[in-house]
Write an enzyme that holds these catalytic residues in place. Structure first.
Site, PDB file in Angstrom:
ATOM      1  CG  ASP A  16      -1.883  -1.194   1.197  1.00  0.00           C
ATOM      2  OD1 ASP A  16      -2.198  -1.690   0.098  1.00  0.00           O
ATOM      3  OD2 ASP A  16      -2.269  -1.658   2.282  1.00  0.00           O
ATOM      4  CE  LYS A  19       2.486  -2.370  -4.338  1.00  0.00           C
ATOM      5  NZ  LYS A  19       2.102  -2.000  -2.974  1.00  0.00           N
ATOM      6  N   GLY A  43      -4.471  -4.332  -3.811  1.00  0.00           N
ATOM      7  CA  GLY A  43      -5.481  -3.315  -4.125  1.00  0.00           C
ATOM      8  C   GLY A  43      -4.714  -2.069  -4.516  1.00  0.00           C
ATOM      9  CG  HIS A  44      -1.957  -2.033  -7.035  1.00  0.00           C
ATOM     10  ND1 HIS A  44      -1.034  -2.568  -7.884  1.00  0.00           N
ATOM     11  CD2 HIS A  44      -1.673  -2.565  -5.802  1.00  0.00           C
ATOM     12  CE1 HIS A  44      -0.224  -3.394  -7.214  1.00  0.00           C
ATOM     13  NE2 HIS A  44      -0.608  -3.416  -5.952  1.00  0.00           N
ATOM     14  CD  GLN A 233       0.882  -8.887  -2.542  1.00  0.00           C
ATOM     15  OE1 GLN A 233       1.530  -9.550  -3.308  1.00  0.00           O
ATOM     16  NE2 GLN A 233      -0.365  -8.546  -2.809  1.00  0.00           N
TER      17      GLN A 233
HETATM   18  P1  GDP Z   1      -0.769   0.317  -3.542  1.00  0.00           P
HETATM   19  O1  GDP Z   1      -1.330  -0.972  -3.087  1.00  0.00           O
HETATM   20  O2  GDP Z   1       0.705   0.414  -3.285  1.00  0.00           O
HETATM   21  O3  GDP Z   1      -1.100   0.654  -4.969  1.00  0.00           O
HETATM   22  O4  GDP Z   1      -1.438   1.444  -2.626  1.00  0.00           O
HETATM   23  P2  GDP Z   1      -3.000   1.545  -2.220  1.00  0.00           P
HETATM   24  O5  GDP Z   1      -3.761   2.035  -3.393  1.00  0.00           O
HETATM   25  O6  GDP Z   1      -3.465   0.308  -1.560  1.00  0.00           O
HETATM   26  O7  GDP Z   1      -2.931   2.618  -1.055  1.00  0.00           O
HETATM   27  C1  GDP Z   1      -2.447   3.902  -1.263  1.00  0.00           C
HETATM   28  C2  GDP Z   1      -3.545   4.890  -0.894  1.00  0.00           C
HETATM   29  O8  GDP Z   1      -2.999   6.194  -0.803  1.00  0.00           O
HETATM   30  C3  GDP Z   1      -4.633   4.992  -1.933  1.00  0.00           C
HETATM   31  O9  GDP Z   1      -5.829   5.343  -1.320  1.00  0.00           O
HETATM   32  C4  GDP Z   1      -4.161   6.124  -2.836  1.00  0.00           C
HETATM   33  O10 GDP Z   1      -5.223   6.777  -3.521  1.00  0.00           O
HETATM   34  C5  GDP Z   1      -3.532   7.038  -1.820  1.00  0.00           C
HETATM   35  N1  GDP Z   1      -2.372   7.819  -2.291  1.00  0.00           N
HETATM   36  C6  GDP Z   1      -1.393   7.473  -3.161  1.00  0.00           C
HETATM   37  N2  GDP Z   1      -0.445   8.444  -3.198  1.00  0.00           N
HETATM   38  C7  GDP Z   1      -0.831   9.397  -2.336  1.00  0.00           C
HETATM   39  C8  GDP Z   1      -0.263  10.626  -1.898  1.00  0.00           C
HETATM   40  O11 GDP Z   1       0.821  11.038  -2.304  1.00  0.00           O
HETATM   41  N3  GDP Z   1      -0.968  11.328  -0.951  1.00  0.00           N
HETATM   42  C9  GDP Z   1      -2.148  10.900  -0.444  1.00  0.00           C
HETATM   43  N4  GDP Z   1      -2.744  11.659   0.484  1.00  0.00           N
HETATM   44  N5  GDP Z   1      -2.714   9.756  -0.816  1.00  0.00           N
HETATM   45  C10 GDP Z   1      -2.058   9.006  -1.750  1.00  0.00           C
HETATM   46  P1  IMO Z   2      -0.839  -4.196  -2.247  1.00  0.00           P
HETATM   47  O1  IMO Z   2      -0.370  -4.735  -3.580  1.00  0.00           O
HETATM   48  C1  IMO Z   2      -0.917  -4.589   2.073  1.00  0.00           C
HETATM   49  C2  IMO Z   2      -0.903  -8.645   3.718  1.00  0.00           C
HETATM   50  C3  IMO Z   2      -2.143  -9.116   4.432  1.00  0.00           C
HETATM   51  C4  IMO Z   2      -1.545 -10.101   5.421  1.00  0.00           C
HETATM   52  C5  IMO Z   2      -0.410 -10.734   4.613  1.00  0.00           C
HETATM   53  C6  IMO Z   2      -0.789 -12.045   3.945  1.00  0.00           C
HETATM   54  O2  IMO Z   2      -2.141  -3.509  -2.321  1.00  0.00           O
HETATM   55  O3  IMO Z   2       0.230  -3.390  -1.623  1.00  0.00           O
HETATM   56  P2  IMO Z   2      -2.383 -12.774   1.957  1.00  0.00           P
HETATM   57  O4  IMO Z   2      -3.755 -12.321   1.571  1.00  0.00           O
HETATM   58  O5  IMO Z   2      -1.356 -12.527   0.911  1.00  0.00           O
HETATM   59  O6  IMO Z   2      -2.385 -14.175   2.479  1.00  0.00           O
HETATM   60  O7  IMO Z   2      -2.001 -11.863   3.238  1.00  0.00           O
HETATM   61  O8  IMO Z   2      -0.057  -9.776   3.621  1.00  0.00           O
HETATM   62  N1  IMO Z   2      -1.136  -8.147   2.340  1.00  0.00           N
HETATM   63  C7  IMO Z   2      -1.090  -6.860   1.994  1.00  0.00           C
HETATM   64  N2  IMO Z   2      -0.940  -5.756   2.747  1.00  0.00           N
HETATM   65  N3  IMO Z   2      -1.022  -4.480   0.732  1.00  0.00           N
HETATM   66  C8  IMO Z   2      -1.153  -5.577  -0.043  1.00  0.00           C
HETATM   67  O9  IMO Z   2      -1.114  -5.528  -1.382  1.00  0.00           O
HETATM   68  C9  IMO Z   2      -1.233  -6.847   0.588  1.00  0.00           C
HETATM   69  N4  IMO Z   2      -1.389  -8.109   0.150  1.00  0.00           N
HETATM   70  C10 IMO Z   2      -1.320  -8.901   1.228  1.00  0.00           C
HETATM   71  O10 IMO Z   2      -2.805  -8.064   5.085  1.00  0.00           O
HETATM   72  O11 IMO Z   2      -0.967  -9.406   6.492  1.00  0.00           O
HETATM   73 MG    MG Z   3      -2.847  -1.679  -1.825  1.00  0.00          MG
END
Ligand code: GDP
Ligand code: IMO
Ligand code: MG
Length: 444
Positions: A16, A19, A43-44, A233
């Site tokens: 998270d 990316k 979840g991107h 991840q």
């Molecule tokens: P990922 O899994 O690495 O793609 O990240 P996620 O989408 O799960 O989580 C990142 C969260 O932060 C999402 O809700 C994005 O919309 C938000 N986000 C990404 N970059 C920024 C930033 O620079 N500032 C803020 N406030 N939110 C951001």
């Molecule tokens: P993105 O790509 C954050 C965490 C889960 C748990 C552990 C194992 O959005 O960054 P799993 O479902 O793989 O058996 O879970 O890894 N986890 C993540 N945490 N971002 C993710 O993906 C994750 N994918 C798995 O919360 O601790």
């Molecule tokens: Mg994510």
């Protein structure tokens, strides 16, 4: 002859890191974006033109016309979830046929893999991993045990026979764990309804263009086109280098791009490491700089730190530099990208972990086997910038306190921070002049 190489973008913390947003920003410089591991546990989030999209399996280049999006052999596929993602995209079939390619070697997550994920977590009780319960661990287990089913296997006359045999085996195992599967709901559906929808999704998945990712990616590179491999991840969730057993079941590091796409190590170019200006973790496991109580709540609220896949509140804490340095090392990161700088805007001061105290001994290498209770982070405290970044138009105009924060990180890990993200929207991005990634890419 100079070989054309693929760049890799991945997370340096516990996932998270943002990316998806950064891949979306960089995609105009690439012909191909390819996912190499993980599955619907990811979840991107992408935000543009006032809309928000959350992608789980589909690569984050999908919204750019002309980009080839590849789901590689290393990814695990859940047809139910891919079907829902395709609904969300709402793209004409003709466009999808030219922009989304799935590797036939990718393994399927069966509904009964999700059943097993729930059964194993249930059995672990207090020691549960905090899995996203998407069936990731059991699907990769079957892959390694050589009992799994791949997308290409759906073409076989014996597919249903194999599917039923595997499902029976999974139910037998779940029952041996005394798991009450009758009350299990998968994405809000009873097992049988989910399975029915899963098979509908499978038909749609089968209709998408099929590739051999190793051939497709290497041929694209041979033509001189640019390829970006998108990680899921984060490094500290890697099956080998993360905080085992509190990890996911795939290699999330740069080497994962080699095996998850069929890329030779000599074909890896830049490695973009994405990290948040602080840390979060969702699920169980050690988190040395974790905050609790009001401090944690404040960061969670400011950063809106709730899981993109599960909606769970994310654990929050300060930036951990020894952990970041470790991640830079195992990935060979060549450029850093810092996200969510804006989340710290109003803080009076910011702490950064620079070493750990482990039973009286100071150490600056991340000890992944040590439980958090034995480990005390040692912090350096820096003044906050207490400025809104909304009107900052260039990297160089960022507040001096933020630039000092960045310099400190760079000095510690010895890699430049080339991009800073200051908001969720695609447009909220600042690139450093001169060394900037975007300038280098634009010049090609
Ligand atoms: P990922 O899994 O690495 O793609 O990240 P996620 O989408 O799960 O989580 C990142 C969260 O932060 C999402 O809700 C994005 O919309 C938000 N986000 C990404 N970059 C920024 C930033 O620079 N500032 C803020 N406030 N939110 C951001
Ligand atoms: P993105 O790509 C954050 C965490 C889960 C748990 C552990 C194992 O959005 O960054 P799993 O479902 O793989 O058996 O879970 O890894 N986890 C993540 N945490 N971002 C993710 O993906 C994750 N994918 C798995 O919360 O601790
Ligand atoms: Mg994510």
């Amino acid at each position: 002859m100079e070989t054309n190489k693929a760049d890799v973008l991945l997370g340096l913390q516990w996932g998270d890191e943002g990316k998806g947003k950064i891949v979306d920003v960089l995609t105009p410089h690439y012909k191909m974006v390819a996912r190499f591991q993980g599955g619907p546990n990811a979840g991107h989030t992408l935000v543009f033109e006032g809309k928000k999209y959350i992608l789980h399996t589909i690569p984050s280049g999908i919204f750019h016309q002309g980009c080839l999006n590849v789901v590689g052999n290393g990814v695990v596929l859940d047809p139910f979830i891919i079907n829902r993602e395709l609904d969300q995209l709402d793209m004409p079939v003709e466009v999808l046929q030219e922009s989304l390619f799935i590797c036939g070697k990718a393994h399927l997550i069966l509904p009964s893999h999700r059943l097993l994920d729930a059964a194993f977590e249930n059995k672990k009780g207090n020691l549960r991993i905090g899995s996203t319960l998407k069936g990731i661990g059991p699907a990769y287990t079957d892959k390694v045990a050589r009992t799994g089913l791949r997308l290409i296997d759906t073409a076989s006359d014996r597919f249903m026979e194999k599917y039923n045999a595997l499902k029976t085996e999974h139910f037998r195992l779940a029952e041996s764990l005394a798991f009450d599967h009758k009350s299990l709901q998968l994405d809000g559906l009873p097992f049988d309804d989910y399975e029915e929808a899963w098979f509908r999704g499978l038909e749609r998945l089968k209709a998408l263009p099929r590739v051999q990712s190793e051939v497709f990616v290497n041929e694209t590179l041979d033509k001189g086109a640019r390829v970006l491999a998108e990680g899921a991840q984060g490094t500290l969730l890697d099956i080998d280098f993360g905080s085992y057993p509190y990890v996911t079941s795939s290699n999330t590091i740069t080497a994962g791009a080699c095996v998850g796409l069929g890329l030779a190590p000599t074909r890896i170019g830049e490695v973009f490491g994405v990290f948040k200006a602080y840390c979060t973790r969702v699920g169980s496991g050690p988190f040395p700089t974790e905050l609790h109580g009001k401090e944690a709540e404040r960061l969670r609220d400011l950063g809106n730190e709730f899981g993109s896949t599960t909606g769970r509140p994310r654990r929050c804490g300060w930036l951990d530099l020894p952990a970041l340095k470790y991640a830079v090392m195992v990935n060979g990161v060549s450029r850093l990208i810092m996200t969510k700088a804006d989340v710290l805007n109003e803080l009076e001061s910011i702490k950064v972990c620079v070493a750990y105290d482990i039973r009286g001994q100071q150490q600056s290498l991340l000890p992944l086997t040590t439980e958090s209770e034995e480990l005390k982070p040692l912090y350096k405290e820096l003044p906050g910038w207490q400025t809104d970044l909304e009107d900052v138009k260039s990297f160089e105009q960022l507040p001096p306190q933020l630039l000092a924060y960045v310099s400190m990180i760079e000095d510690f890990v010895q890699v430049p921070v080339d991009i800073i993200s200051t908001g969720a929207d695609r447009k909220q991005i600042l690139t450093r002049k001169g060394a900037g990634i975007l300038q280098r890419l634009a010049a090609i």
